[in-house]
Design an enzyme around this catalytic site. Structure first.
Site, PDB file in Angstrom:
ATOM      1  N   ASP A  22       0.892  -0.827   0.027  1.00 16.06           N
ATOM      2  CA  ASP A  22      -0.139   0.019  -0.114  1.00 16.06           C
ATOM      3  C   ASP A  22       0.955   1.051  -0.204  1.00 16.06           C
ATOM      4  O   ASP A  22       2.494   1.246  -0.072  1.00 16.06           O
ATOM      5  CB  ASP A  22      -0.888  -0.515   1.351  1.00 16.06           C
ATOM      6  N   THR A  25       0.214   5.134   1.502  1.00 14.68           N
ATOM      7  CA  THR A  25      -0.536   5.517   2.180  1.00 14.68           C
ATOM      8  C   THR A  25       0.093   4.994   3.288  1.00 14.68           C
ATOM      9  O   THR A  25      -0.655   4.208   3.587  1.00 14.68           O
ATOM     10  CB  THR A  25      -1.796   6.295   1.782  1.00 14.68           C
ATOM     11  N   PHE A  30     -17.692  16.231   3.320  1.00  9.12           N
ATOM     12  CA  PHE A  30     -16.240  16.057   1.516  1.00  9.12           C
ATOM     13  C   PHE A  30     -16.927  14.724   1.716  1.00  9.12           C
ATOM     14  O   PHE A  30     -17.044  14.022   2.788  1.00  9.12           O
ATOM     15  CB  PHE A  30     -15.192  15.894   2.674  1.00  9.12           C
ATOM     16  N   LYS A  43     -13.112  24.472  -0.307  1.00 11.83           N
ATOM     17  CA  LYS A  43     -12.229  24.038  -0.488  1.00 11.83           C
ATOM     18  C   LYS A  43     -11.832  22.159  -1.067  1.00 11.83           C
ATOM     19  O   LYS A  43     -12.957  21.546  -0.817  1.00 11.83           O
ATOM     20  CB  LYS A  43     -10.754  23.653   0.738  1.00 11.83           C
ATOM     21  N   ARG A  48       0.092  16.603  -2.284  1.00 14.24           N
ATOM     22  CA  ARG A  48      -0.799  17.315  -2.383  1.00 14.24           C
ATOM     23  C   ARG A  48      -1.930  17.991  -2.231  1.00 14.24           C
ATOM     24  O   ARG A  48      -1.538  18.967  -1.599  1.00 14.24           O
ATOM     25  CB  ARG A  48      -2.117  16.165  -0.955  1.00 14.24           C
ATOM     26  N   THR A  74      -2.282   1.186  -4.814  1.00 18.25           N
ATOM     27  CA  THR A  74      -2.633   2.996  -4.270  1.00 18.25           C
ATOM     28  C   THR A  74      -3.810   2.917  -4.593  1.00 18.25           C
ATOM     29  O   THR A  74      -4.101   3.093  -5.340  1.00 18.25           O
ATOM     30  CB  THR A  74      -1.505   4.146  -4.102  1.00 18.25           C
ATOM     31  N   LYS A  85      -7.325  -4.624  -5.063  1.00 15.36           N
ATOM     32  CA  LYS A  85      -6.257  -4.343  -4.510  1.00 15.36           C
ATOM     33  C   LYS A  85      -6.093  -6.009  -3.965  1.00 15.36           C
ATOM     34  O   LYS A  85      -4.712  -6.793  -4.114  1.00 15.36           O
ATOM     35  CB  LYS A  85      -6.176  -3.968  -3.074  1.00 15.36           C
ATOM     36  N   ASN A 139      -9.006  -0.224   4.323  1.00 13.01           N
ATOM     37  CA  ASN A 139      -8.211  -0.783   2.870  1.00 13.01           C
ATOM     38  C   ASN A 139      -7.423  -1.845   1.878  1.00 13.01           C
ATOM     39  O   ASN A 139      -7.693  -1.934   0.986  1.00 13.01           O
ATOM     40  CB  ASN A 139      -8.898   0.530   2.057  1.00 13.01           C
ATOM     41  N   ASP A 140      -6.466  -2.233   3.332  1.00 12.19           N
ATOM     42  CA  ASP A 140      -5.795  -2.879   2.954  1.00 12.19           C
ATOM     43  C   ASP A 140      -6.356  -4.647   3.094  1.00 12.19           C
ATOM     44  O   ASP A 140      -5.551  -5.618   3.099  1.00 12.19           O
ATOM     45  CB  ASP A 140      -4.671  -2.928   3.261  1.00 12.19           C
TER      46      ASP A 140
END
Lengths: 388, 1201
Positions: B429, B431, B591, B614, B648, B729, B845, B868-869
């Protein structure tokens, strides 16, 4: 390695008393296992091994915070007593040969000191007329006395051990080995303990003592020795192991009901003597390891001179004919190593010699052609990864 | 919020801040289910004694995570044990040994089985006991429960029943699934930390129904009554359907009211709740499933070896039985007995000549029992012990301890230790794994001017690549390490705008607005330290935290949030002093990954309505007003620049709203918010769309995703070890490529094969919206790109200098993973030096992992840190969790947890290599020693006319595996090492021994087996020849069966232990103790066993003291027969070491021949080890170097010509 050392900075913002944090830290500490491991680094006495030894790299000791003095130099410390590997190998081979060759010579000499006379009599002791059906002959009643003359080829010092040797006799057959009752042999009270002895367990409803196939098939040829017409005294005491006489065969256990069945096996016993004194039985019941075996019959307590002719009067009773077993009479002296057998000496010399040879080969290779370490042909990793 | 709740109980309405997305209100549709099947639970709150509650027999709150109970332990654990083929076989032979078939006594046969199974069961028991202790602790925790008339008394968790009213205080765990009734806050909200459930560290907001929110005192519950009807227990954490009948009215319930067991109350002084689900009915318990149990490939291969051994054993037994049958048949012919001393005329079925075939079959069974010594009974238990100890080493390795977070490495399962030494592909992964997931505000562009002087890791890496001197890489890295930011999350320095200097800049008003957006547009919660006045923040994501921190550092300190307001200490540009400003917070538009932006609507002190927004550049640029594009061009340039530097970026913009427009929006927004239909999200999107437009651009922020410590070096080492590294990723392609450069997975001069679907044709098709044609075109495009890639890769095969890198995005991956394409894709990916999959979903993944695992049949290792992994970690052969900041989800589903990516180097190259070596050597040795023993039994059997009579005493045999040869292999498995850790790291290619499975190849296994057969043969024939029939001592007594057996057995014990001693490469005191101790133990046993009554010791009675010890030939035979069997192995390995050294032996040679001082030689082996890598910094160096050489050659050639 040092690049992996965790940085010793701690999170500053709002952290509690740092010493308290350290007390609860999950930082690996020295435990029992690693303690043993730490100690193990000290004594290194096994100086003679093939592959190399090393200092432990995993030393899980507590370092004071902030120090980076990890055990980086552990590899060099032992360098002094390390011998080059080839030297180790060569000296290992040499050591083996140095130890083995003398032992080999000594064993061979011991074996050669022993004088052994073997006389096969199984066929010879059957009259020519009966040779077509030996089994019938041996099973039919009658006088089966037979005389053998043995010429002594070499001076034999007393004591001279007398053995009978049987061939093709499976004393180690599972059915045979198990067919005995140790309890019964030991004590009078266990006479009924015959469950393992079938079919020689009981006769006429009474337990047989000693029961089982081993006892039942007791060897019963007898030998009498004379030299120049003069009887040679045969000592039949002490032919069995002491522990057998004293602990396995009872002093108050007497034969009972023995060889009373429908089928007579081998020899019979003197009912009046306790088992512990019936040494022929004791010897017979210590089963042999292999199908060809000798058993001690007695000792002649006289020296025999060269060209002495020993006349043996034997009673040929035991049936080895039905299974084509040979019968031999053996007279032998004994050395410190036992009887006559060149095998040990030869084996020692062979292995020792082979080691010496290998040591020489390795030395030559080492001296004449030291490894060209830069030669990539040895280092074939990349070319041929699956080499092994 | 901490600490302040009780003192200022204002009318707070958090519900206004959080607009949507926090659990939908149950629709009418759902509620109609109540009472039907699956929705049958009825909870009578606060009526412990009522009859209705009594008849509903809900589970108690007692939990049991143990595998066994006292009653079920024995049967269950035994069943587990005997599911293993080997153990079952031993059970069968053990049971058969009670029959007359047995070649040995039953007790001696059962004894080792009892020891082995007992040891395993003790281990199971201890593990379960530890779980039990945990259970006891949890079950006995105290919680305040309502007793009567408004009094609450502490009660143990396990006594909690459905319907109880409990009071949970701050920082306590919820004892069961509760229905939130009220809290300290007026509007009955509370904060919940759900780390134990989903690993997310941010706080979640829960809110009770309005009708119960007034119940704020203990006394209020004296006569509180309510009936809850809801769904049955299920495992879904995010749904809850139910209704509450309170004061004769029905109120619908949602997950918003449900407090889940094992989550924690935070930032709220106390709450009241009604128990709805207890014990095993709770959602978290329903969710707990055993992690998939993985088995290492070594163990799978080991099973095959065991089957092979079974086969050999049966074969030997079969051959023997045929001979036995023939011999037995011969014994009785026409009434004449051949071997009369066996009484074939009156025999049992086992030896009956008339039924010889049957006897042969029975003897086959006997032989199967006798030859059971071919199967190493203690192998499994030894492996388990060894692995547990190996894990201990991993857990206690100081070099894998991360001081900053106080986290040592943690092997959660010990099953896979040796698999660590065989990893072929690492799927990582990005991050939180390669990068720290700590975001640092590093640059910004305001009003078209770029600020920020910091240099990012990526820039540094790229800078190094672009021709800065190659040799001082390390120096640079050192300097950068040294300059750590003082404030976590903030690495910004620019004297132009710091410390209030911004007022002098050209666009001071823009800068002010920019900072205001940073300070206001977020959902973070401030935490003011009462003493120091310092503010820290709890934010949903690290980038958000970085923003508020940046605002604080730049002079706009956000310090208080209520439901309706945000308070900020601002630097006033006119007065130059800090003033407190309070903004009225009207709406938060959150968001999400579709919107890719977030807005707040506030009213400032002047009464002006502002929308602050933003968002990602892709969505923001098109929402700008015509007059808001003043800085668009510069900003866009800066954003691209930042993205190239691996940062980012987010764009910041604002907009002024007039009252009328806001009123319109507010109405629609509230309407949409309370909508219950399925398209609520779409509805809200369209409402927000109406205000989030015509924005005025302020600037852009750049946040650095920090690379973790030592990642580039670690990747380089792993690449040198021949391990392939794939990055999977969720980030976008540019970021992923940048990170790829930063960690040397990509370098200049590498051919990048990029597979994507951002082509004009596809985009044009997407506009038309015809799904099937899009799919078809996309797929064709992907296939075409893969084919082109294959062509490129194949054309450059064998030339490492132009390696290829494959970069594929998530959309293309969808098609590339389809059944008909995936093999092609895999082939391409395997041909590339590095593979980066970006924008991939968790499922992708996992799918990629499976593809690699199944496609290459090699060992894969997945490493990741986030929820998420999880799929990837569970799918891979080994899952490594990073115990970082993103919660525990990944760690909980991993096999091994480490704190930092760079520890992977040590974990694989050192521990993996050692564990692999240890386990494989140990298994080989086990088979060696058992063949040695088993085959000697068979050889002797030949000489007993195959009657299956062993040469050894029963107890000798049964203790062989248990006592005399068991501990040295364990010591080997725990301590042995071919080369030291330092050398493992210095010569990473050593690792390939594991990947190519050199040490557990069939060749090596068969060689060891052959060695076993050879040794057994040598020993047996030496013994037989030496003890042939002549006198064995000087007293003329020949050797009998007992002497023969004891001697041979002594030799075998010696040989097994000596063989261990010479094949070990690393001696510690423990090994010495075990090896020589085992031999010593045998002699001791022989003496002691021989001293007990002959009834028990049978053939071993006094065998040593009386017959063996005083006899020279015994010792001489032993010496001969214990050295000779070792000679073949010793010679073989000497020759191999001398002429064909394997790599680890070369490394050993370095140390051994005193060559460690000889730098030249070391370098030579080292050079030899560095095989042409295609990725990593050394590859980059090599590429540079060869480039330079080529240039030099060119010039030379030119001159010479």
């Amino acid at each position: 390695m040092n690049s992996n050392t965790p940085p010793s900075t701690s999170v500053a913002a709002g952290s509690v008393d740092p010493s308290a944090a350290r007390r609860n830290s999950k930082r690996p500490k020295c435990n029992l296992l690693s303690l043993a491991h730490c100690i193990s680094a000290i004594p290194r006495f096994f100086g003679f091994r093939f592959p190399e030894k090393m200092m432990p790299d995993l030393r899980f000791t507590v370092h004071p915070a902030g120090t980076s003095s990890l055990q980086a130099n552990s590899d060099t410390a032992m360098g002094l007593i390390q011998l080059p590997l080839s030297v180790q190998v060569i000296s290992a081979f040499l050591l083996v040969s140095i130890v083995f060759i003398p032992i080999g010579v000594a064993s061979l000499l011991a074996s050669h000191d022993v004088v052994e006379i073997v006389d096969r009599y199984d066929t010879a002791c059957i009259p020519d007329s009966a040779r077509n059906d030996k089994v019938n002959y041996i099973q039919s009643p009658g006088n089966k006395t037979c005389t053998r003359n043995i010429t002594v080829t070499k001076h034999m010092k007393k004591p001279i051990y007398v053995y009978y040797q049987l061939d093709n006799f499976y004393q180690n057959h599972r059915r045979y080995v198990k067919s005995r009752s140790d309890a019964q042999l030991r004590s009078n009270g266990s006479a009924d303990d015959v469950s393992s002895c079938e079919p020689e367990d009981k006769s006429n409803g009474q337990p047989i003592v000693p029961c089982g196939l081993i006892a039942w098939s007791l060897f019963n040829d007898t030998y009498d020795f004379s030299r120049n017409g003069q009887q040679l005294s045969l000592n039949k005491k002490g032919i069995s192991w002491k522990s057998d006489r004293e602990h396995k065969f009872g002093k108050n256990v007497f034969p009972r009901n023995f060889q009373n069945g429908s089928l007579i096996g081998g020899g019979s016993l003197t009912d009046s003597l306790p088992l512990s004194e019936q040494e022929d039985l004791i010897v017979w019941m210590r089963t042999a390891a292999l199908p060809t075996f000798r058993k001690l019959y007695g000792k002649i307590e006289d020296d025999l001179q060269v060209n002495d002719v020993v006349m043996v009067t034997l009673e040929n009773r035991y049936n080895t004919y039905s299974f084509n077993g040979k019968k031999k009479l053996v007279l032998s002296t004994a050395s410190w190593l036992g009887g006559k057998n060149d095998f040990l000496g030869i084996a020692y010399l062979t292995v020792g010699g082979l080691c010496f040879f290998l040591a020489m080969v390795f030395t030559v290779v080492y001296l004449v052609k030291p490894r060209k370490l830069g030669d990539p042909s040895y280092l074939s990793w990349n070319r041929n990864p699956g080499w092994h | 919020m901490a600490g302040g709740g009780r003192t200022r109980k204002r009318k707070l309405h958090f519900s206004k801040i959080y607009s949507f997305g926090r659990g939908k209100v149950a629709s009418k549709d759902d509620l109609s289910h109540i009472g039907s099947a699956g929705f049958s639970r009825v909870v009578y709150c606060n009526e412990p004694d009522s009859a209705e509650a009594g008849i509903r027999n809900y589970a108690s709150n007692y939990i049991r995570s143990t595998k066994y109970t006292v009653a079920s332990f024995l049967p269950k654990a035994l069943f587990e044990q005997f599911r293993r083929v080997a153990n079952f076989y031993f059970l069968v032979t053990g049971l058969l040994s009670f029959s007359p078939l047995a070649p040995y006594s039953a007790v001696s046969a059962i004894f080792p089985l009892i020891i082995v199974v007992g040891a395993t069961m003790v281990k199971e028991g201890i593990e379960d006991w530890q779980r039990k202790q945990q259970d006891i602790e949890v079950n006995n925790r105290k919680i305040l429960v309502h007793k009567e008339r408004g009094t609450f008394a502490p009660t143990e968790w396990r006594h909690l029943t459905v319907g109880d009213i409990v009071k949970v205080e701050k920082d306590e765990f919820f004892p069961a699934d509760l229905l939130l009734l009220s809290s300290t806050y007026e509007d009955a909200v509370c904060y919940v930390e759900t780390m134990n459930l989903d690993g997310e560290t941010n706080l979640k907001l829960k809110q009770a129904l309005d009708v119960t929110s007034h119940l704020q005192e203990d006394g209020d519950f004296g006569d509180f009554r309510a009936v809850i009807k809801c769904e049955d227990p299920n495992a879904n954490l995010y749904t809850f359907v139910g209704s509450m009948e309170f004061e004769h009215q029905q109120f619908p319930l949602s997950p918003q009211q449900l407090l889940l067991r094992d989550s924690k109350l935070r930032n709220t002084d106390y709450v009241y709740g009604a128990v709805v689900f207890t014990g095993d009915d709770t959602k978290v318990r329903q969710n707990s499933t055993a992690p998939p149990s993985k088995r290492s490939s070594i163990e799978r291969k080991m099973d095959k070896i065991i089957y092979l051994m079974f086969f050999m054993m049966f074969l030997l037994a079969f051959i023997g039985s045929i001979f036995f049958g023939v011999d037995t048949k011969d014994d009785l012919k026409n009434g004449r007995m051949k071997r009369w001393y066996l009484r074939p005329d009156s025999t049992t079925v086992f030896f009956d000549p008339d039924r010889a075939p049957l006897a042969a079959v029975l003897r086959f069974l006997t032989a199967v029992m006798l030859f059971s010594y071919f199967i190493p009974i203690s192998l499994y238990v030894s492996i388990e012990i060894v692995k547990v100890l190996q894990s201990l080493f991993i857990n206690r390795d100081i070099h894998m301890y991360y001081e900053e977070t106080d986290k040592p490495a943690h092997a959660r399962t010990s099953n896979l230790n040796e698999e660590l030494g065989q990893v072929d592909t690492i799927l990582s992964d990005k991050t939180g794994t390669l990068t720290c997931n700590s975001m640092e505000f590093i640059k910004c562009s305001i009003g078209g001017t770029a600020y920020g002087r910091g240099i990012t890791e990526v820039e540094r890496a790229i800078g190094r690549m672009k021709g800065s001197p190659l040799d001082n890489d390390d120096g640079n890295a050192e300097i950068s390490r040294g300059a750590r930011p003082l404030v976590k999350g903030f690495n910004f320095s620019d004297e132009r705008i710091m410390n209030g200097k911004w007022v002098n800049e050209a666009h001071a008003d823009v800068i002010q607005r920019f900072f205001r957006v940073l300070a206001l547009c977020h959902t973070a919660i401030p935490d003011v330290d009462e003493n120091s006045g310092n503010v820290s923040y709890e934010a949903e994501s690290p980038d958000e935290a970085a923003f508020v921190i940046a605002a604080r550092e730049l002079g706009f300190e956000f310090f208080n949030r209520t439901q309706t307001s945000i308070s900020v200490h601002e630097f006033d540009k006119n007065t130059g002093r800090k003033v407190e400003r309070v903004y009225q917070l009207l709406n938060v538009i959150e968001f999400n990954s579709v919107r890719k932006r977030m807005s707040v609507i506030v009213r400032d002190e002047e009464g002006q309505l502002l929308l602050l927004c933003k968002g990602a550049d892709s969505v923001m640029f098109k929402r700008l007003a015509r007059n808001g594009r003043q800085f668009e061009k510069e900003t866009m340039e800066h954003v691209n620049e930042y993205a190239n530097a691996g940062l980012r970026t987010l764009l910041l913009a604002y907009r002024e709203l007039d009252e009328e427009e806001y009123a319109r929006f507010s109405e629609k927004f509230n309407e949409a918010k309370s909508a219950v239909s399925a398209d609520r999200d779409a509805l809200m999107d369209s409402v927000t769309e109406t205000v989030e437009k015509n924005l005025i651009l302020l600037g852009a922020t750049a946040v650095e995703d920090k690379l973790q410590n030592g990642v580039p070096d670690c990747i380089d080492k792993l690449a040198q070890a021949g391990i392939k590294i794939w990055v999977l990723t969720g980030d976008k392609m540019e970021t992923a490529i940048n990170i790829g450069f930063a960690c040397s997975l990509l370098r200049q001069g590498m051919r990048q094969i990029i597979i994507g679907l951002e082509t004009p044709e596809i985009q044009a098709l997407e506009k038309t919206g015809d799904k099937s044609s899009i799919i078809k075109a996309s797929k064709d495009s992907v296939i075409r790109q893969i084919t082109e890639g294959m062509f490129l890769v194949n054309s450059s095969k064998g030339n490492s200098s132009d390696a290829s890198a494959l970069i594929i995005d998530g959309k293309s991956l969808t098609y590339a993973l389809e059944d008909d394409v995936k093999d092609m894709f895999l082939q391409l990916a395997v041909g590339c030096a590095s593979v980066i999959c970006c924008r991939s979903s968790p499922k992708q993944k996992a799918l990629v992992t499976r593809l690699v695992k199944d496609g290459t049949k090699k060992t894969t290792l997945a490493i990741g840190d986030g929820a998420n992994d999880v799929g990837m970690l569970q799918e891979a052969d080994i899952g490594i969790g990073i115990s970082g900041v993103e919660g525990m989800q990944a760690v909980m589903s991993s096999d091994i947890a480490i704190a930092q990516f760079c520890y992977l180097e040590r974990l694989l190259l050192v521990h993996g290599h050692w564990c692999y070596r240890r386990i494989t050597s140990m298994i080989c040795f086990f088979f060696y020693k058992n063949i040695l023993f088993g085959f000697s039994i068979f050889l002797y059997d030949i000489y007993t006319s195959f009657s299956a009579q062993p040469a050894y005493n029963d107890w000798f045999m049964s203790l062989y595996n248990v006592f005399f040869t068991s501990l040295p292999p364990i010591a080997l498995g725990v301590f042995d090492q071919d080369v030291s850790a330092r050398f493992c790291l210095k010569f990473p290619i050593l690792y390939q021994e594991g990947v190519q499975n050199v040490l557990f190849s069939w060749r090596r296994i068969i060689s060891w087996m052959f060695n076993g057969f050879l040794s057994a043969t040598i020993i047996f024939f030496f013994c037989m020849k030496a003890f042939e029939h002549q006198a064995f001592n000087n007293d003329g007594k020949p050797a009998s069966l007992d002497i023969f057996g004891a001697t041979m057995y002594t030799i075998i014990v010696w040989v097994a232990n000596l063989q261990m001693a010479i094949s070990i490469s690393y001696f510690t005191l423990i090994q010495h103790i075990f090896i020589w101790g085992s031999v010593g133990l045998w002699y001791l046993f022989l003496v002691l066993y021989g001293a007990i009554s002959p009834n028990s010791s049978t053939t071993a009675y006094k065998v040593f003291v009386e017959t063996l010890a005083p006899t020279p030939s015994f010792w001489i035979v032993i010496l001969l027969a214990m050295i000779t069997p070792l000679m073949p192995y010793f010679t073989y390995s000497s020759i191999q070491m001398r002429f064909f050294p394997r790599y680890h032996e070369m490394v050993q040679l370095i140390r051994h021949d005193g060559r460690s001082e000889d730098i030249e030689f070391c370098e030579m082996v080292r050079q030899r080890s560095i095989r042409p890598t295609t990725v990593g910094s050394s590859a980059r160096l090599a590429a540079k170097r060869s480039e330079r050489e080529r240039q030099a050659e060119d010039t030379n050639g030119y001159h010479s010509r």
